[in-house]
Design a protein around this motif. Structure first.
Motif, PDB file in Angstrom:
ATOM      1  N   ALA A 378       0.830  -1.211   0.000  1.00  0.00           N
ATOM      2  CA  ALA A 378       0.000   0.000   0.000  1.00  0.00           C
ATOM      3  C   ALA A 378       0.862   1.258   0.000  1.00  0.00           C
ATOM      4  O   ALA A 378       0.574   2.232  -0.707  1.00  0.00           O
ATOM      5  CB  ALA A 378      -0.927   0.001   1.206  1.00  0.00           C
ATOM      6  N   SER A 379       1.942   1.236   0.775  1.00  0.00           N
ATOM      7  CA  SER A 379       2.834   2.390   0.830  1.00  0.00           C
ATOM      8  C   SER A 379       3.510   2.627  -0.516  1.00  0.00           C
ATOM      9  O   SER A 379       3.658   3.769  -0.964  1.00  0.00           O
ATOM     10  CB  SER A 379       3.887   2.183   1.920  1.00  0.00           C
ATOM     11  N   GLY A 380       3.907   1.533  -1.169  1.00  0.00           N
ATOM     12  CA  GLY A 380       4.551   1.681  -2.455  1.00  0.00           C
ATOM     13  C   GLY A 380       3.618   2.247  -3.512  1.00  0.00           C
ATOM     14  O   GLY A 380       4.002   3.109  -4.310  1.00  0.00           O
ATOM     15  N   VAL A 381       2.368   1.760  -3.517  1.00  0.00           N
ATOM     16  CA  VAL A 381       1.399   2.241  -4.504  1.00  0.00           C
ATOM     17  C   VAL A 381       1.074   3.719  -4.282  1.00  0.00           C
ATOM     18  O   VAL A 381       1.071   4.532  -5.214  1.00  0.00           O
ATOM     19  CB  VAL A 381       0.114   1.392  -4.444  1.00  0.00           C
ATOM     20  N   LEU A 382       0.793   4.099  -3.025  1.00  0.00           N
ATOM     21  CA  LEU A 382       0.388   5.469  -2.730  1.00  0.00           C
ATOM     22  C   LEU A 382       1.570   6.431  -2.691  1.00  0.00           C
ATOM     23  O   LEU A 382       1.464   7.591  -3.098  1.00  0.00           O
ATOM     24  CB  LEU A 382      -0.362   5.517  -1.398  1.00  0.00           C
ATOM     25  N   GLY A 383       2.711   5.940  -2.201  1.00  0.00           N
ATOM     26  CA  GLY A 383       3.858   6.814  -2.007  1.00  0.00           C
ATOM     27  C   GLY A 383       4.361   7.455  -3.284  1.00  0.00           C
ATOM     28  O   GLY A 383       4.685   8.647  -3.318  1.00  0.00           O
ATOM     29  N   GLY A 384       4.424   6.660  -4.365  1.00  0.00           N
ATOM     30  CA  GLY A 384       4.890   7.217  -5.622  1.00  0.00           C
ATOM     31  C   GLY A 384       3.990   8.339  -6.117  1.00  0.00           C
ATOM     32  O   GLY A 384       4.473   9.361  -6.622  1.00  0.00           O
ATOM     33  N   LEU A 386       2.050  10.273  -4.216  1.00  0.00           N
ATOM     34  CA  LEU A 386       2.198  11.424  -3.319  1.00  0.00           C
ATOM     35  C   LEU A 386       3.488  12.185  -3.586  1.00  0.00           C
ATOM     36  O   LEU A 386       3.498  13.417  -3.664  1.00  0.00           O
ATOM     37  CB  LEU A 386       2.158  10.972  -1.856  1.00  0.00           C
ATOM     38  N   TYR A 387       4.585  11.435  -3.745  1.00  0.00           N
ATOM     39  CA  TYR A 387       5.869  12.104  -3.947  1.00  0.00           C
ATOM     40  C   TYR A 387       5.895  12.814  -5.295  1.00  0.00           C
ATOM     41  O   TYR A 387       6.410  13.933  -5.427  1.00  0.00           O
ATOM     42  CB  TYR A 387       7.028  11.109  -3.839  1.00  0.00           C
ATOM     43  N   GLY A 388       5.328  12.168  -6.311  1.00  0.00           N
ATOM     44  CA  GLY A 388       5.272  12.806  -7.619  1.00  0.00           C
ATOM     45  C   GLY A 388       4.440  14.072  -7.598  1.00  0.00           C
ATOM     46  O   GLY A 388       4.823  15.098  -8.199  1.00  0.00           O
ATOM     47  N   ARG A 397       8.979  18.909   0.360  1.00  0.00           N
ATOM     48  CA  ARG A 397       8.724  18.926   1.800  1.00  0.00           C
ATOM     49  C   ARG A 397       7.252  18.665   2.106  1.00  0.00           C
ATOM     50  O   ARG A 397       6.909  18.157   3.172  1.00  0.00           O
ATOM     51  CB  ARG A 397       9.134  20.274   2.388  1.00  0.00           C
ATOM     52  N   GLY A 398       6.387  19.022   1.165  1.00  0.00           N
ATOM     53  CA  GLY A 398       4.965  18.753   1.364  1.00  0.00           C
ATOM     54  C   GLY A 398       4.677  17.269   1.500  1.00  0.00           C
ATOM     55  O   GLY A 398       3.735  16.878   2.214  1.00  0.00           O
ATOM     56  N   PHE A 399       5.486  16.431   0.844  1.00  0.00           N
ATOM     57  CA  PHE A 399       5.325  14.987   0.964  1.00  0.00           C
ATOM     58  C   PHE A 399       5.499  14.548   2.411  1.00  0.00           C
ATOM     59  O   PHE A 399       4.691  13.798   2.968  1.00  0.00           O
ATOM     60  CB  PHE A 399       6.337  14.278   0.062  1.00  0.00           C
TER      61      PHE A 399
END
Length: 432
Positions: A378-384, A386-388, A397-399
Motif C-alpha cells: 500500500a505504501s509503495g502504490v500510494l507513495g509514488g 504522493l511524492y510525484g 517537503r509537502g510529501f
C-alpha cells in the motif's frame, strides 16, 4: 513459596518466582542456549549473504540482463509479495514437518536460488526463477526461525530474544551491501558462488539443531506444532478485554507509514546533501537499531499496547517532520526518531500478536509477515503518487508533511476504533 518452572525447549534454563518476571540478579542478562546462539549468529550470516545481493538486483536485471525498467519493477514486486505474503504458509508447513525441517527446507530453497543465479547471469529466465526461489525460502524461514527461538521461552524472555534476533538481522543488512560492492558488477559469479557456499554451510548447521517440541511427533504421527503453541503464546481467556487494537492491523499501518521513509528518503536526501551523507545516515540507522533494540526491549514490553501505539507513531511523526525541515541535521535527527518508532512498534506488534494467539508461533509470525507485506504494498502504490504530486507542486517537503499528518492521525484512528468496538459491550454491561 516459589516453584521451579522449566521451559519447553531442551536446554533452556528455568526461571524462579512468578511467571513473566526475570530471576533476581539476572535482569541485565539474557541467558542463551547453544541453539539460540547459533540461530542468532545464523540470522546475521543469512542477512549478510542476502543483502550482499538483493539490494543490487534491479541493477543486475536491468544493466546486465537487459530487462526493461517496467519489467524489473514487476519482477521485484512479485518477489516482494512472495517474500511477505508467503509467510502465511509457514504455519501449515511447520505444523506438518516441524520447525527445524521447515528452516532446512527454506535454506535449501534459498541455496538453490543463489546457485541458480550463477548460470542465470546470462539468462533472464533463470535469473527471475532464481529470485523467486530465494523469495519463497525467505517467506518460510523467518517465521520458523522466530518460532524456534521463542519456543518454550517465558513471557519475560521473549522481548529480549526477539530484539536480539532483530539486531542480528539488521547487522547483516547493514554490512551486506558494502561487503558486496567490489564484486557485484565486476565479478557477480564469484559473489553468487560465495553466497551459495555461505547458505549451504549455515543450512548444514541447522541440520544439527536439536528437535524442539514442535518437531517431535505426536500420537497421531504428525508434528506437534499446535500442542507446543501454549508454551510460547496463549490467547487471553474468553471475556478478557484486549488491551488495544488488532496487532495485524497495527502492523499493516506501521509498515505502511515506515516504508515512506524507506522508499523515498534517497530521492529527497541525496540531492539536498550527498550520496555519502545518505549512506552515513543508513549506516547510523542500522547501528542504532542493532544497539537500541536489546536495550529498549524490556521497556517496550512493559508498555501497554495503546501506549506503544501512541509512542511509536508519535516518534515516526516527529521523524517525518524533522526530515521535511531539511538539511543535514534534520535528516539525521529524523532518521534517529524513525528508528525509535520502528523499535517500539515492530517489537510490540510481534509480542502482542504472540500474547493474544493460541496458534503455533510460526503461524503468528507468518500472519505478521503478511500484514507487513500488505502495508509495504500500500505504501509503495500510494507513495509514488504522493511524492510525484509534491515534486510537481515544487515542494518535496509537502510529501513529508502529509506523511507526518498520517502518522499523527493513525493512532487516533486505531484507538478510537477500539473504543467504538468496545462501547456496545459496556452498554450491555450497564443495562445488566
Amino acid at each position: 513459596m516459589s516453584r521451579r518452572r522449566t521451559d519447553g525447549v531442551p536446554g533452556v534454563g528455568a526461571d524462579r518466582g512468578r511467571p513473566g518476571r526475570a530471576a533476581p540478579g539476572r535482569r541485565g542478562r539474557l541467558p542463551l542456549t547453544g541453539p539460540q546462539r547459533f540461530l542468532l549468529g545464523g540470522s546475521f550470516l543469512i542477512t549478510l549473504g542476502s543483502f550482499a545481493v538483493l539490494p543490487y538486483m534491479s541493477v543486475l536485471l536491468h544493466q546486465r540482463l537487459g530487462l526493461g525498467l517496467g519489467t524489473v519493477g514487476i519482477v521485484l514486486a512479485v518477489a516482494s509479495l512472495i517474500q511477505f505474503a508467503g509467510g502465511v504458509v509457514a504455519g501449515p508447513v511447520t505444523g506438518r514437518i516441524g520447525l527445524r525441517r521447515a528452516m532446512l527446507l527454506a535454506l535449501g530453497l534459498r541455496t538453490a536460488g543463489f546457485a541458480a543465479f550463477v548460470p542465470g547471469l546470462t539468462s533472464p529466465v533463470l535469473a527471475v526463477g532464481a529470485l523467486l526461489l530465494v523469495s519463497a525460502g525467505a517467506a518460510l524461514y523467518l517465521p520458523a526461525n522466530k518460532a524456534y527461538l521463542v519456543e518454550g521461552a517465558s513471557t519475560a524472555r521473549r522481548p529480549r530474544l526477539l530484539s536480539a534476533s532483530g539486531s542480528a538481522f539488521n547487522a547483516g543488512m547493514a554490512l551486506g551491501p558494502p561487503a558486496a560492492a567490489p564484486l557485484v558488477m565486476g565479478s557477480p559469479g564469484v559473489l553468487f558462488s560465495c553466497v551459495t557456499v555461505l547458505f549451504a554451510l549455515v543450512g548444514a548447521g541447522h541440520a544439527l539443531l536439536p528437535a524442539g517440541a514442535a518437531d517431535r511427533p505426536s500420537e497421531d504421527g504428525s508434528s506437534d506444532g499446535s500442542s507446543a503453541a501454549p508454551a510460547a503464546g496463549r490467547a487471553p481467556e474468553s471475556g478478557a478485554p484486549h488491551p488495544g487494537p488488532s496487532p495485524f492491523l497495527v502492523t499493516v499501518l506501521s509498515v505502511y507509514a515506515f516504508m515512506f521513509f524507506q522508499h523515498y528518503l534517497a530521492l529527497y536526501a541525496v540531492p539536498r546533501t550527498s550520496a555519502a551523507f545518505y549512506g552515513a545516515v543508513l549506516t547510523g540507522y542500522a547501528a542504532l537499531l542493532v544497539v537500541g533494540q536489546p536495550l529498549l526491549a524490556e521497556r517496550v514490553a512493559a508498555l501497554s499496547y495503546p501506549a506503544a501505539v501512541r509512542w511509536g507513531f508519535g516518534a515516526m511523526a516527529a521523524g517525518m517532520a524533522a526530515i521535511g525541515a531539511g538539511g543535514h541535521a534534520g535528516i539525521a535527527v529524523g532518521g534517529a526518531l524513525l528508528c525509535l518508532g520502528e523499535i517500539v512498534l515492530f517489537l510490540k506488534n510481534d509480542l502482542e500478536a504472540l500474547a493474544r494467539s493460541s496458534a503455533a508461533p510460526a503461524s503468528v509470525f507468518g500472519r505478521q509477515r503478511l500484514a507487513a507485506g500488505i502495508g509495504a504494498f500500500a505504501s509503495g502504490v500510494l507513495g509514488g503518487q504522493l511524492y510525484g504530486a509534491a515534486e510537481s507542486a515544487g515542494s518535496a517537503r509537502g510529501f513529508w508533511a502529509v506523511v507526518c499528518l498520517q502518522c499523527l492521525l493513525l493512532p487516533v484512528f486505531l484507538l478510537r476504533r477500539r473504543r467504538t468496538a468496545r462501547a456496545p459491550e459496556g452498554s450491555r454491561a450497564g443495562v445488566g
